[in-house]
Design an enzyme around this catalytic site. Sequence first.
Site, PDB file in Angstrom:
ATOM      1  N   LYS A   1      10.294   5.755  -5.564  1.00  7.84           N
ATOM      2  CA  LYS A   1       9.413   4.588  -5.660  1.00  7.84           C
ATOM      3  C   LYS A   1       8.606   4.484  -4.369  1.00  7.84           C
ATOM      4  CE  LYS A   1      10.308   0.094  -7.772  1.00  7.84           C
ATOM      5  NZ  LYS A   1      11.304  -0.978  -7.824  1.00  7.84           N
TER       6      LYS A   1
HETATM    7  C1  E4P Z   1      10.366  -3.503 -10.001  1.00  7.06           C
HETATM    8  O1  E4P Z   1      10.617  -2.334  -9.930  1.00  7.06           O
HETATM    9  C2  E4P Z   1      10.651  -4.481  -8.961  1.00  7.06           C
HETATM   10  O2  E4P Z   1      11.739  -4.009  -8.236  1.00  7.06           O
HETATM   11  C3  E4P Z   1      11.027  -5.815  -9.508  1.00  7.06           C
HETATM   12  O3  E4P Z   1      10.741  -5.915 -10.887  1.00  7.06           O
HETATM   13  C4  E4P Z   1      10.518  -6.971  -8.707  1.00  7.06           C
HETATM   14  O4  E4P Z   1      10.904  -8.154  -9.347  1.00  7.06           O
HETATM   15  P1  E4P Z   1      10.925  -9.581  -8.615  1.00  7.06           P
HETATM   16  O5  E4P Z   1       9.521 -10.065  -8.472  1.00  7.06           O
HETATM   17  O6  E4P Z   1      11.736 -10.442  -9.541  1.00  7.06           O
HETATM   18  O7  E4P Z   1      11.588  -9.366  -7.275  1.00  7.06           O
END
Ligand code: E4P
Length: 220
Positions: free
Chosen positions: A89
């Site tokens: 990522k």
């Molecule tokens: C996606 O890969 C992110 O890690 C995640 O969905 C972020 O979500 P949040 O806004 O609830 O922290």
Amino acid sequence: MKFFIDTADLDEVKEAQDMGVLDGVTTNPSLMKKAAEKAGRRLDFHEQIRQICEMVEGDVSAEVTAVDFDGIMAEAHALAPIHPRVVVKVPLILEGIKAIKALHSEGIRVNCTLCFSPTQALIAAKAGAAYISPFLGRVDDISFSGLKLLEEIITIYGNYGFETEVLAASIRHPIHVLEAAMMGAHVATMPLSVIKKLLKHPLTDIGLEYFLADWKKFRA
Ligand code: E4P
């Protein structure tokens, strides 16, 4: 639509996996911190990712924390060999885009994260990201529409036939999932609580209660 769970907590991964509908996992540094707090001890990042990979059959996103090209590449080269299911990522910044291009040419798959605009998504796809992660809930939080962002990305990718999969992220409730599915998003990543909410309906519970009560009377 593929269902990913958005967590680094092994118990949550197991619970979702046991439901039989899990297609992958997304993690991020905040989710790693949360998992360590719950465990009450320091967790080895790479080991945690390896364990998650062994619990599921789909892709597992593991996020880099470097913000310069060389640093992102070094972290990606350390993460990718952990398991064939690892997807690295990378944040949607200039150095990240350069790294996505280089990693793509090496055959390392990238989930491009922290996407908040359709033009960001366009650049990520051109660089060769395997997934783009628009953050629906965080866009909603600042009074814009996360779902509109998702729709724009899906339209743009469709216009040009990009192979980058659209991964709806930062999902807060079942309507996000419903609308993302209506638009044809490839993946939705959700907390365990949202996955569970998808199957709940009060009429199912009430109907079941009546059926079981009548069955008891029938058998009496
Ligand atoms: C996606 O890969 C992110 O890690 C995640 O969905 C972020 O979500 P949040 O806004 O609830 O922290």
